[in-house]
Design an enzyme around this catalytic site. Structure first.
Site, PDB file in Angstrom:
ATOM      1  CG  ASN A 260      -2.073  -1.073   0.919  1.00 53.93           C
ATOM      2  OD1 ASN A 260      -2.204  -1.582  -0.198  1.00 53.93           O
ATOM      3  ND2 ASN A 260      -2.836  -1.416   1.952  1.00 53.93           N
TER       4      ASN A 260
ATOM      5  NE  ARG B 109     -10.788   1.413  -3.365  1.00 52.86           N
ATOM      6  CZ  ARG B 109     -11.972   1.795  -3.839  1.00 52.86           C
ATOM      7  NH1 ARG B 109     -12.680   0.980  -4.571  1.00 52.86           N
ATOM      8  NH2 ARG B 109     -12.437   2.998  -3.586  1.00 52.86           N
TER       9      ARG B 109
ATOM     10  CB  CYS C  75     -10.813  -6.530  -1.453  1.00 54.66           C
ATOM     11  SG  CYS C  75      -9.414  -7.529  -1.910  1.00 54.66           S
TER      12      CYS C  75
HETATM   13  N1  EPU Z   1     -14.363   6.335   2.082  1.00 51.91           N
HETATM   14  C1  EPU Z   1     -15.441   7.067   1.670  1.00 51.91           C
HETATM   15  N2  EPU Z   1     -15.287   7.889   0.573  1.00 51.91           N
HETATM   16  C2  EPU Z   1     -14.101   7.989  -0.095  1.00 51.91           C
HETATM   17  C3  EPU Z   1     -12.994   7.232   0.360  1.00 51.91           C
HETATM   18  C4  EPU Z   1     -13.156   6.404   1.450  1.00 51.91           C
HETATM   19  O1  EPU Z   1     -16.530   6.988   2.255  1.00 51.91           O
HETATM   20  O2  EPU Z   1     -14.024   8.737  -1.086  1.00 51.91           O
HETATM   21  C5  EPU Z   1     -14.513   5.408   3.241  1.00 51.91           C
HETATM   22  C6  EPU Z   1     -14.386   3.954   2.802  1.00 51.91           C
HETATM   23  O3  EPU Z   1     -15.597   3.457   2.301  1.00 51.91           O
HETATM   24  C7  EPU Z   1     -13.962   3.281   4.094  1.00 51.91           C
HETATM   25  C8  EPU Z   1     -13.118   4.349   4.772  1.00 51.91           C
HETATM   26  O4  EPU Z   1     -13.448   5.586   4.151  1.00 51.91           O
HETATM   27  O5  EPU Z   1     -15.082   2.993   4.869  1.00 51.91           O
HETATM   28  C9  EPU Z   1     -11.630   4.118   4.688  1.00 51.91           C
HETATM   29  O6  EPU Z   1     -11.243   3.985   3.333  1.00 51.91           O
HETATM   30  P1  EPU Z   1      -9.808   4.460   2.821  1.00 51.91           P
HETATM   31  O7  EPU Z   1      -9.999   5.482   1.757  1.00 51.91           O
HETATM   32  O8  EPU Z   1      -8.976   4.809   4.000  1.00 51.91           O
HETATM   33  O9  EPU Z   1      -9.260   3.127   2.183  1.00 51.91           O
HETATM   34  P2  EPU Z   1      -8.528   2.936   0.790  1.00 51.91           P
HETATM   35  O10 EPU Z   1      -7.576   4.034   0.530  1.00 51.91           O
HETATM   36  O11 EPU Z   1      -9.521   2.595  -0.265  1.00 51.91           O
HETATM   37  C10 EPU Z   1      -6.458   1.692   1.768  1.00 51.91           C
HETATM   38  C11 EPU Z   1      -5.832   0.354   1.559  1.00 51.91           C
HETATM   39  C12 EPU Z   1      -6.690  -0.720   2.198  1.00 51.91           C
HETATM   40  C13 EPU Z   1      -6.813  -0.419   3.683  1.00 51.91           C
HETATM   41  C14 EPU Z   1      -7.393   0.984   3.874  1.00 51.91           C
HETATM   42  C15 EPU Z   1      -7.450   1.382   5.330  1.00 51.91           C
HETATM   43  C16 EPU Z   1      -4.707   0.610  -0.528  1.00 51.91           C
HETATM   44  C17 EPU Z   1      -4.611   0.263  -1.963  1.00 51.91           C
HETATM   45  N3  EPU Z   1      -5.717   0.097   0.132  1.00 51.91           N
HETATM   46  O12 EPU Z   1      -7.713   1.628   1.097  1.00 51.91           O
HETATM   47  O13 EPU Z   1      -5.998  -1.950   2.036  1.00 51.91           O
HETATM   48  O14 EPU Z   1      -7.644  -1.379   4.278  1.00 51.91           O
HETATM   49  O15 EPU Z   1      -6.599   1.946   3.160  1.00 51.91           O
HETATM   50  O16 EPU Z   1      -6.181   1.370   5.893  1.00 51.91           O
HETATM   51  O17 EPU Z   1      -3.865   1.321   0.010  1.00 51.91           O
HETATM   52  C18 EPU Z   1      -5.728  -4.200   1.471  1.00 51.91           C
HETATM   53  O18 EPU Z   1      -4.512  -3.966   1.394  1.00 51.91           O
HETATM   54  O19 EPU Z   1      -6.202  -5.367   1.393  1.00 51.91           O
HETATM   55  C19 EPU Z   1      -6.657  -3.095   1.644  1.00 51.91           C
HETATM   56  C20 EPU Z   1      -7.980  -3.217   1.496  1.00 51.91           C
END
Ligand code: EPU
Length: 491
Positions: free
Chosen positions: A65, A138, A162
């Site tokens: 990540n 993503r 995922c």
């Molecule tokens: N959210 C919103 N709107 C947005 C963005 C996020 O409502 O525009 C919500 C999401 O639905 C969620 C929360 O905010 O409920 C947190 O989401 P976040 O944006 O922090 O997650 P992400 O950037 O999509 C990354 C990692 C994830 C990890 C999360 C939390 C990557 C590629 N993915 O996802 O990793 O779980 O941060 O730390 O960096 C994994 O590696 O398997 C994975 C899912």
């Protein structure tokens, strides 16, 4: 047989069983211990003979990540970048493909795991070519800012990743609009332009989203003027991305209370960077050691980014030892640092934990650890506060003999934003339970690893379907399993 089993190019391989699409190699009927399932599956199956403690040493490389975002950052530079310790995982391949389409030359460096990015000839790519990557990850959403800076326009395909909840991108879109981007949603994806350029802005995130914080960073570094981001995510992977951007010439201040201030600069150069190690992978192997009553040293794992995990690991009854790295000196070889995790014998203890943004307990640590919690005496409580639908995998553990109930209430901690929204986001795990073998289908990356751990901890022979999905985030996991003495093979 379930209908519609042609593999579509939008299938990211992460969808839950009901939505998942498989290419047909061999239609097959099998039964889990709870449901009779009839599923057409590929040969993508691992046969796991459980009951053997994992023992030995493995190594983790750069964090998935961070690495994928560091690759996107290379697009912003006007000279080549070098990234070391890049794991061979599918997310890296996807980003490499997208960079390549946009004219960034990506080559292997001299060192194993080193990638070199040359952005001298950044160019537009066709929508059709980009769409080949639709649904695969993503990360493409993070191309918005860099492509707008380099080309004045961007096309972003449908996202993958995922399926652990709706995963909206509203914060990303709001932020980009604040910078001056015009976002047009079309059936094939998102088209973005910036007719008046991108300008610094003041923006507060409704929730400290990792992706949205990265979006703001990657856009603000070359926007005109100053950007102030409030309620930012401050995960170690984000701080490492800030380090990379700073190496490239950016001016970024991280204040207290989740405030990040970015002074836009007109140009950025390349970087040389060795990323932080993958703390999710490290914790996954630690959980595997605990659940199988084993002893695994994870070379490369770093204490500082895993402190919250280590506290829980110890509270459950696991043991660990941190070995610090030693540089080679005259007459003595150096030593690579890492953390050794083991089950010290006796019974594990139940715990109550809540997932949260950093410095809380990571949501991605939750699924692997829950398998070990099935072996703890008493009632453990897990309150998932980051994703609303990240406990579905517990059904598979129950089919193996675990006793896990999921609830809509916020259990064991402070009320979270999912409490009144009818999501089953708390789990109560009653243990210890004797796990027995089952046929399992992997639903998403982290849940998939937890299925694998459960199969390794269970008595008997399990068949784990869809294991290729694990390659999205765990480098060489089958070779690592073999080196730890696991009895697992492709049929
Ligand atoms: N959210 C919103 N709107 C947005 C963005 C996020 O409502 O525009 C919500 C999401 O639905 C969620 C929360 O905010 O409920 C947190 O989401 P976040 O944006 O922090 O997650 P992400 O950037 O999509 C990354 C990692 C994830 C990890 C999360 C939390 C990557 C590629 N993915 O996802 O990793 O779980 O941060 O730390 O960096 C994994 O590696 O398997 C994975 C899912």
């Amino acid at each position: 047989m379930l209908p519609g089993r042609q593999r579509a190019n939008r299938d990211d391989g992460c969808a839950p069983l009901g939505q998942r699409q498989w290419s047909i190699a061999r239609p097959l009927t099998f039964h889990s211990s709870t449901d009779a399932l009839e599923v057409a599956l590929t040969d993508d199956v691992l046969v796991v003979h459980g009951g053997t403690p994992l023992q030995g040493q493995i190594r983790v490389r750069g964090a998935k990540n961070l690495v994928s975002k560091a690759m996107v950052a290379a697009l912003l530079g006007d000279s080549p970048s070098r990234l070391y310790d890049v794991p061979r995982i599918r997310d890296v391949e996807v980003v490499r493909g997208l960079l390549d389409l946009h004219g960034v030359r990506v080559t292997d460096g001299d060192e194993d795991g080193e990638l070199v990015f040359d952005p001298a000839n950044v160019e537009s790519a066709s929508t059709d070519e980009i769409n080949v990557h639709a649904g695969s990850s993503r990360i493409p959403i993070l191309f918005c800012g860099p492509l707008l800076h380099r080309l004045g326009h961007a096309f972003i395909p449908d996202l993958g990743g995922c399926h652990i909840g709706p995963r909206p991108i509203d914060f990303h879109m709001q932020a980009l609009r604040e910078f001056g981007a015009v976002v047009e949603k079309r059936p094939e994806g998102l088209h973005l332009t910036a007719p008046n350029g991108l300008h610094g802005t003041k923006f507060s995130l409704p929730y400290p989203s990792v992706g949205a914080t990265e979006q703001v960073l990657l856009t603000a570094v070359m926007a005109d003027g100053v950007t102030e981001l409030r309620n930012a995510a401050v995960e170690p992977e984000i701080i490492d991305l800030i380090c990379i951007l700073q190496k490239m010439g950016a001016i970024i201040k991280v204040h207290t209370d989740r405030v990040i201030e970015i002074q836009g600069v007109p140009r950025l150069g390349g970087y040389h960077h060795r990323p932080i190690p993958d703390r999710i992978e490290a914790a996954s192997w630690a959980a595997a050691a605990l659940a199988t009553r084993g002893d695994v040293e994870v070379l490369g794992a770093q204490q500082v980014d895993m402190m919250t995990f280590l506290n829980v690991f110890r509270s459950v009854g696991g043991a660990y030892e941190v070995t610090d790295a030693r540089p080679p000196r005259l007459g003595s070889a150096g030593q690579e640092g890492g953390i050794r995790f083991w089950h010290p014998g006796g019974e594990l203890k139940s715990v109550a934990l809540e997932t949260d943004v950093h410095p809380g307990f990571m949501t991605d640590w939750q699924q692997p650890l829950v398998v070990a919690l099935t072996q703890a005496r008493g009632l453990s409580i897990v309150h998932e506060t980051v994703y609303e639908q990240r406990l579905g995998y517990t059904e598979a553990l129950n089919s193996m003999g675990a006793n896990i109930q999921v609830y809509r209430d916020c259990l064991g901690g402070t009320p979270c934003r999912f409490g009144r929204r009818n999501f089953k986001h708390s789990a109560v795990i009653a243990g210890p339970s004797k796990l027995h073998a089952a046929d399992l289908v992997i639903p998403d990356l982290r849940a998939g690893f937890s299925h694998l751990i459960a199969a390794l901890a269970a008595e008997g022979t399990s068949r784990v379907y869809g294991v290729d999905l694990i390659n999205r985030g765990y480098e060489d996991f089958e070779a690592k399993l073999a080196s730890l003495g696991a009895h697992a093979e492709r049929p």
